[in-house]
Design a protein around this motif. Structure first.
Motif: not given
Length: 259
Positions: A43-48, A92-102
């Motif tokens: 999961a990459d949600s902020e809560g998780f 969250n910075d390294k694995y969280g949801e972000r705009l655009g593809q990593r």
């Protein structure tokens, strides 16, 4: 961050499984039989990731005196909360949801107790660059790869739009640089250790790394961390490839309430 000087790091890659249980008469534990059923989640949600940050503070940084500047350190509630916030923000910075593809793929895998649904284990997987036998940070790796593409002409840049880290490394970077898959942040709660949770997490990450196109899985281990070295070499079949004498180790500093 506070780092202890002079620590030696081990660099390991996945060895072919031999199916043999490693034994030792010198006190090194043998392979455990998995006895704790777990559900593995990605999961990459902020809560998780916030929950994962709290788990890492309790089970990794505070779960072993090895990760502390001083043994038997005690943290105030405020200091612990600051650590949780810092760790969660990093995840969250390294694995969280972000705009655009990593450009560099990355994920967090959690092990949930099948009965209670409680988080009892965690590990992370990410792509990085290996340069002169030195694994670079994911952010630096992604910046190098992006700069290599940005240096091309417009027509060539279009060719590499959406290209994988492996393709960019093989075709645009120097011969001493290659893309690798890195396992990190492996942690298991105190109450669930030696019940097969770490093996289940590592097996899942090995499968994910193959899905990403890799045949090796890399990790860094301090040479003084006997428990971790025993887990990876004796139990999980990894082998030591090289030793870095000049690497420094990260430690928990209770006086500043930071890592």
């Amino acid at each position: 961050m506070d780092c202890g000087g002079g620590s030696r790091f081990l660099f390991a890659e996945e060895a072919a499984p031999d199916g043999v249980v490693k034994d030792s008469s010198s006190g090194v534990f043998v392979e455990d039989t998995p006895s704790l059923p777990v559900n593995l989640v990605i999961a990459d949600s902020e809560g998780f990731l916030n929950a994962a940050g709290s788990f890492l503070v309790n089970s990794f940084w505070l779960g072993s005196d090895h990760h502390m500047l001083k043994e038997n350190m005690k943290l105030t509630d405020d200091a612990r909360m600051n650590l949780v916030i810092e760790q969660a923000a990093d995840l969250n910075d390294k694995y969280g949801e972000r705009l655009g593809q990593r450009l560099a793929q990355a994920c967090v895998v959690g092990a949930l107790d099948e009965e209670s649904n409680e988080l009892i284990g965690l590990a992370t997987l990410n792509e990085a660059l290996l340069m002169n036998n030195n694994v670079l940070e994911s952010e630096k790796s992604e910046a190098i790869a992006k700069n290599a593409v940005a240096a091309l002409g417009p027509k060539q840049r279009r060719i590499y739009k959406g290209a994988s880290m492996t393709k960019i490394a093989e075709e645009l970077l120097s011969p001493d640089c290659k893309a690798v898959c890195v396992l990190s942040n492996l942690a298991v709660s105190r109450t669930a250790r030696r019940m097969g949770v770490a093996r289940a997490l590592c097996n899942e990450l090995e499968l994910l790394s193959r899905d990403w196109g890799y045949t090796e899985l890399h990790l860094l281990v301090e040479s003084k961390n006997a428990a971790a070295r025993t887990l990876y070499t004796n139990k999980l079949g990894y082998k030591e490839v090289t030793t870095k004498e000049d690497r420094k180790s990260t430690r928990l500093n209770s006086s500043h309430a930071n890592i």
